[in-house]
Design a protein around this motif. Structure first.
Motif, short mmCIF file in Angstrom:
data_model
loop_
_atom_site.label_atom_id
_atom_site.label_comp_id
_atom_site.label_asym_id
_atom_site.label_seq_id
_atom_site.Cartn_x
_atom_site.Cartn_y
_atom_site.Cartn_z
N ALA A 152 -28.21 31.76 -60.85
CA ALA A 152 -28.14 30.43 -60.23
C ALA A 152 -28.54 29.37 -61.25
O ALA A 152 -29.38 29.60 -62.11
N VAL A 153 -27.90 28.22 -61.12
CA VAL A 153 -28.26 27.06 -61.96
C VAL A 153 -28.44 25.86 -61.04
O VAL A 153 -27.70 25.69 -60.07
N LEU A 154 -29.45 25.04 -61.32
CA LEU A 154 -29.80 23.92 -60.43
C LEU A 154 -30.22 22.72 -61.25
O LEU A 154 -31.06 22.82 -62.14
N MET A 155 -29.61 21.57 -60.96
CA MET A 155 -30.06 20.31 -61.54
C MET A 155 -30.93 19.61 -60.50
O MET A 155 -30.50 19.38 -59.37
N TYR A 170 -33.10 22.37 -69.88
CA TYR A 170 -33.33 21.12 -70.61
C TYR A 170 -33.73 20.02 -69.64
O TYR A 170 -33.49 20.12 -68.43
N THR A 171 -34.35 18.99 -70.16
CA THR A 171 -34.73 17.83 -69.35
C THR A 171 -33.98 16.60 -69.84
O THR A 171 -33.48 16.56 -70.97
N LEU A 230 -35.69 10.66 -63.85
CA LEU A 230 -35.73 11.87 -64.67
C LEU A 230 -34.89 12.97 -64.02
O LEU A 230 -34.53 12.90 -62.84
N CYS A 231 -34.61 14.00 -64.79
CA CYS A 231 -33.89 15.15 -64.25
C CYS A 231 -34.19 16.39 -65.10
O CYS A 231 -34.65 16.27 -66.24
N VAL A 232 -33.96 17.55 -64.52
CA VAL A 232 -34.17 18.81 -65.23
C VAL A 232 -33.10 19.80 -64.76
O VAL A 232 -32.71 19.80 -63.59
N VAL A 233 -32.62 20.61 -65.68
CA VAL A 233 -31.68 21.68 -65.35
C VAL A 233 -32.42 23.00 -65.46
O VAL A 233 -33.03 23.29 -66.49
N CYS A 234 -32.37 23.79 -64.38
CA CYS A 234 -33.12 25.04 -64.29
C CYS A 234 -32.19 26.19 -63.93
O CYS A 234 -31.17 25.99 -63.28
#
Length: 236
Positions: A152-155, A170-171, A230-234
């Motif tokens: 799974a990938v989540l922004m 990454y952020t 702000l944002c982050v991809v996890c």
């Protein structure tokens, strides 16, 4: 060898036992072989689900604003960002990560131009804090990354850290086109973005502006008024 033989015997026994109430139905050798293979195949799937191991071999995501992937992550390709022109009132609204080696289609006659390059609009009014101001009116780069052993990938908007159990890729900052232009998606652009090349020109196309919050229907607190997002991809 013995373990393999034992597995076959157990699987065959389970299949036969599960059908002990069957009447007027004889399983041929080929039927038994087929059912046994099906059982083993299904068992492997169920085993993967019960142990929590992802069935998929990995996930992909776009790293907006960078020419490479995070350390340890495989790069599928790097390219430039494209999208619909900011003045167009219809058509596509999403940004695209276009590869550097396109396989171009045939020449056509028509007026439905929708695929343009993308530029950073990073003057002092629209630059997220900490981003390089020298990117103003330079084209936007991107990379498609492949993270193995993830399912799974989540922004996450409004965060720079991942929730427990998730791995940070990454952020960055949420960016999109200007509110007075045609609509575009919200993209998580890396906090340390790069230009496509050194060319600078006001060629427009699809544009990237930093965006701010606006309190009201957006509850403040916990949010604050007129701050960058702000944002982050996890992945997980």
């Amino acid at each position: 060898m013995f373990l393999s033989y034992l597995t076959v015997v157990i699987a065959t026994t389970i299949v036969l036992v599960s059908c002990h109430d069957c009447k007027d139905f004889d399983l041929s050798a080929s039927d038994q072989s087929f059912l046994m293979k099906h059982y083993l195949h299904t068992s492997r799937k169920e085993e993967g689900l019960s142990t929590g191991k992802p069935v998929a071999s990995g996930v992909t995501y776009v790293r907006w604003g960078k020419k490479g992937c995070p350390k340890g992550v495989e790069m599928v390709y790097t390219g430039q960002v494209g999208g619909n022109d900011f003045t167009n009132k219809g058509g596509g609204v999403n940004y695209l990560c276009l590869p550097h080696d396109p396989e171009n289609g045939e020449s056509v006659k028509g007026g439905n131009d929708q695929l343009y390059g993308a530029e950073y609009q990073m003057d002092s009014s629209y630059k997220p804090p900490g981003m390089n101001s020298n990117l103003h009116q330079k084209e936007v780069t991107c990379t498609v990354c492949y993270q193995r052993k993830r399912s799974a990938v989540l922004m996450i908007p409004g965060k720079k850290t991942c929730f427990k159990g998730w791995t940070l890729e990454y952020t960055g900052y949420i960016m999109s086109d200007h509110k007075t232009h045609s609509s575009k998606e919200y993209a998580c652009v890396d906090k340390d973005p790069e230009p496509l090349d050194n060319k600078t020109g006001d060629e427009n196309g699809a544009l990237f502006y930093g965006i701010n919050t606006k309190c009201g229907s957006l509850r403040c607190p916990p949010y604050k008024d007129r701050v960058s997002v702000l944002c982050v991809v996890c992945t997980k």
